[in-house]
Design an enzyme around this catalytic site. Structure first.
Site, PDB file in Angstrom:
ATOM      1  CG  LEU A  32       1.866  -0.634  -8.099  1.00  0.00           C
ATOM      2  CD1 LEU A  32       1.709   0.738  -8.730  1.00  0.00           C
ATOM      3  CD2 LEU A  32       3.332  -1.027  -8.026  1.00  0.00           C
ATOM      4  CD  GLN A  36     -12.235   1.622   4.521  1.00  0.00           C
ATOM      5  OE1 GLN A  36     -11.481   2.498   4.847  1.00  0.00           O
ATOM      6  NE2 GLN A  36     -13.219   1.236   5.282  1.00  0.00           N
ATOM      7  CG  PHE A  37     -13.982   2.199  -1.313  1.00  0.00           C
ATOM      8  CD1 PHE A  37     -15.154   1.488  -1.428  1.00  0.00           C
ATOM      9  CD2 PHE A  37     -13.932   3.252  -0.425  1.00  0.00           C
ATOM     10  CE1 PHE A  37     -16.269   1.825  -0.676  1.00  0.00           C
ATOM     11  CE2 PHE A  37     -15.036   3.597   0.331  1.00  0.00           C
ATOM     12  CZ  PHE A  37     -16.211   2.877   0.206  1.00  0.00           C
ATOM     13  CG  ASP A 150      -7.498  10.268   5.480  1.00  0.00           C
ATOM     14  OD1 ASP A 150      -7.217  10.273   6.701  1.00  0.00           O
ATOM     15  OD2 ASP A 150      -7.492   9.235   4.797  1.00  0.00           O
ATOM     16  CG  ASP A 376     -15.541  -5.585   4.637  1.00  0.00           C
ATOM     17  OD1 ASP A 376     -15.160  -6.767   4.713  1.00  0.00           O
ATOM     18  OD2 ASP A 376     -15.656  -4.977   3.565  1.00  0.00           O
ATOM     19  CB  THR A 382     -20.346  -8.954   2.398  1.00  0.00           C
ATOM     20  OG1 THR A 382     -19.280  -9.884   2.187  1.00  0.00           O
ATOM     21  CG2 THR A 382     -21.031  -8.636   1.078  1.00  0.00           C
ATOM     22  CD  GLU A 387     -15.147  -9.593   7.514  1.00  0.00           C
ATOM     23  OE1 GLU A 387     -14.120  -9.242   6.910  1.00  0.00           O
ATOM     24  OE2 GLU A 387     -16.274  -9.598   6.993  1.00  0.00           O
ATOM     25  CD  GLU A 423       4.540 -21.668  11.604  1.00  0.00           C
ATOM     26  OE1 GLU A 423       4.465 -22.877  11.849  1.00  0.00           O
ATOM     27  OE2 GLU A 423       4.908 -20.823  12.443  1.00  0.00           O
ATOM     28  CE  LYS A 452      12.793 -19.203  16.840  1.00  0.00           C
ATOM     29  NZ  LYS A 452      13.327 -20.517  16.623  1.00  0.00           N
TER      30      LYS A 452
END
Length: 495
Positions: A32, A36-37, A150, A376, A382, A387, A423, A452
């Site tokens: 769904l 972030q975690f 938040d 990240d 990691t 990154e 693409e 596009k």
């Protein structure tokens, strides 16, 4: 009601009790959403065939004890608020050696802004109903000693696609228990919605009313009250900028609505209206105060544009970072090797912490975690080499013509001179960005509406500061990142 670590809890578990296996009770279905975690899946209870949402958090992403405590606190807060009709109800929690699972009520009606945009019409009276719900959640949180920290439109979902669907608050990952008179100091939240006192690093529950005021301003105008090309610019506006009630559509909005926004966006927390006082404001209480006439359609189109985060830009920055020459990268390659002590090709939280200690940094563990989260891009837990470069290189290196050409070519697989939806789908898959609304992503950049993206549109996107950050904490946005932490001069000229 402060959450304290449970001394008997093993160091690698979140829950202070053993649980059955999730799969003994639920069948996991489609994905769904991705946070972030954790990743949220549709799941079905075997005994009743009822559908729920299951947020699965991989333990490898919980890199320090504080992360384990954060997840446990989120679960406690959800239980604490679960009787409120406009809060997503938690059903149960499960833990194994790899994941923590939070099973909760599923909301299938979509996000707040998406629903408004898809309806195609909106009025002040409808805005009253929505902000009344949001303020009701804030009032309930504060009366139970919880600060949300938040509040933003993405954290409010409708429970069904029906017209009479209930709006529900979700995601209490940054919420905390607090005592009256207690102040907090860590900078968390999302840039557009953050209160000025959070940026000053000393705040209380009044910050939630500010965030709700920002949501109300956007609901009525389609744009945030404090806006700039960069995130540091947004913060300057939040601290010093004037509220704009002169440009469209504000001349057509009722004085009562503007008065409430003024009171919610009062910079002094002591003078700011409380959630309870806002719920008693005439614009909310008096049915005649909020007109039922539709708002200008331009508000809806701006709202749609604003609610889409530009994911292509993030992908492109990483592509560019990975192709820069040794000379342009300078000492960053050596710095990466110095931090990556096991030569795995990725930097873990522990390696980043040790690397910063070696260069004499005195950052707290939570601040190092913030740097990690900001860098990240694919939420893997990691930081890989690409990154790392994207986080430490200065933007003027990234935006040079030949680098933009190379990044464009990465997306434009068939060399047609355009990036098509197929693409884009392929690139998103490579970057692990599943379930991304590609049509909306293209529309955001496609200035000539041909379906596009050509090179000039791509370049315009890359050079525009969109400032739509959603980091768990905002150290990155406060002009502080890995480059600063290691004393890297990422702003040398390109001559």
């Amino acid at each position: 009601m402060e959450t304290k670590p449970n001394p008997r809890r093993p160091s690698n578990t979140v829950l202070p009790y053993q649980t059955p296996r999730l799969r003994d009770h639920y069948l996991l279905g489609k994905k769904l959403g991705q946070g972030q975690f954790g990743t949220t899946y549709l799941c079905t209870e075997k005994s009743t065939s009822a559908n729920y949402a299951c947020k699965s958090i991989p333990k490898r992403k919980l890199v320090c004890r504080e992360d384990y405590e954060d997840v446990w606190r989120e679960i406690q807060i959800m239980h604490h608020l679960s009787e409120h009709p406009n809060v997503v109800r938690i059903k149960g929690t499960y833990e194994d050696s790899v994941f923590v699972h939070i099973v909760m009520e599923v909301c299938e009606g979509g996000e707040l802004f998406d629903r408004i945009v898809s309806k195609g019409h909106f009025s002040e009276r409808e805005a009253v109903k929505l902000i009344k719900t949001i303020l009701g959640v804030v009032e309930a949180c504060h009366s139970l000693g919880v600060m949300h920290r938040d509040l933003k439109p993405e954290n409010f979902l409708f429970d069904s696609p029906k017209d009479d669907a209930k709006l529900k608050a979700t995601d209490f990952g940054l919420s905390v228990f607090y005592k009256p008179g207690q102040y907090l100091y860590d900078v968390v939240g999302s840039p557009y919605y953050v209160a000025p006192e959070v940026l000053k690093k000393c705040y209380g529950p009044e910050i939630d009313v500010w965030s709700a005021g920002v949501i109300l301003y956007i609901l009525l105008s389609g744009v945030p009250p404090f806006w700039a090309e960069t995130e540091s610019g947004i913060f300057r506006q939040i601290l010093q900028g004037k509220l704009d009630f002169k440009s469209d559509p504000w001349p057509t909005i009722s004085e009562a609505a503007k008065d409430l926004i003024y009171k919610m966006l009062e910079r002094s927390p002591k003078k700011r209206i409380s959630a309870h006082e806002a719920l008693c404001h005439p614009w909310i209480v008096d049915e005649q105060a909020a007109p039922d006439k539709p708002l200008d359609p331009a508000v809806l189109s701006r709202l749609k544009q604003f609610s889409q985060m530009n994911k292509i830009k993030k992908m492109a920055l990483r592509v560019i970072a990975e192709r820069l020459s040794e000379e342009e990268i300078g000492g960053l390659k050596e710095l990466f090797k110095m931090i990556d002590t096991d030569n795995s090709g990725t930097i873990t939280f522990e390696e980043l912490k040790a690397g910063l200690k070696r260069v004499g940094s005195e950052l707290m563990e939570s601040e190092i975690k913030s740097l990690m989260d900001a860098a990240d891009i694919d939420n893997s837990g990691t930081i890989d080499y690409g990154e790392f470069l994207a986080a430490t290189l200065h933007m003027n290196k990234m935006e040079r013509e030949e680098n933009l050409v190379a990044a464009f070519s990465y997306f434009d697989k068939d060399g047609s001179g355009y990036i098509t939806i197929d693409e884009l789908q392929s690139a998103c898959t490579e970057f692990g960005l599943c379930d991304t609304p590609l049509d909306d992503m293209i529309k955001e950049i496609d200035l000539d509406n041909d379906g596009k993206i050509d090179f000039s549109e791509f370049t315009a996107m890359m050079r525009k500061g969109d400032g739509v950050g959603r980091s768990r904490t905002m150290m990155k946005n406060l002009n502080f990142n890995i480059a600063d932490a290691f004393g890297v001069d990422g702003e040398k000229s390109d001559d």
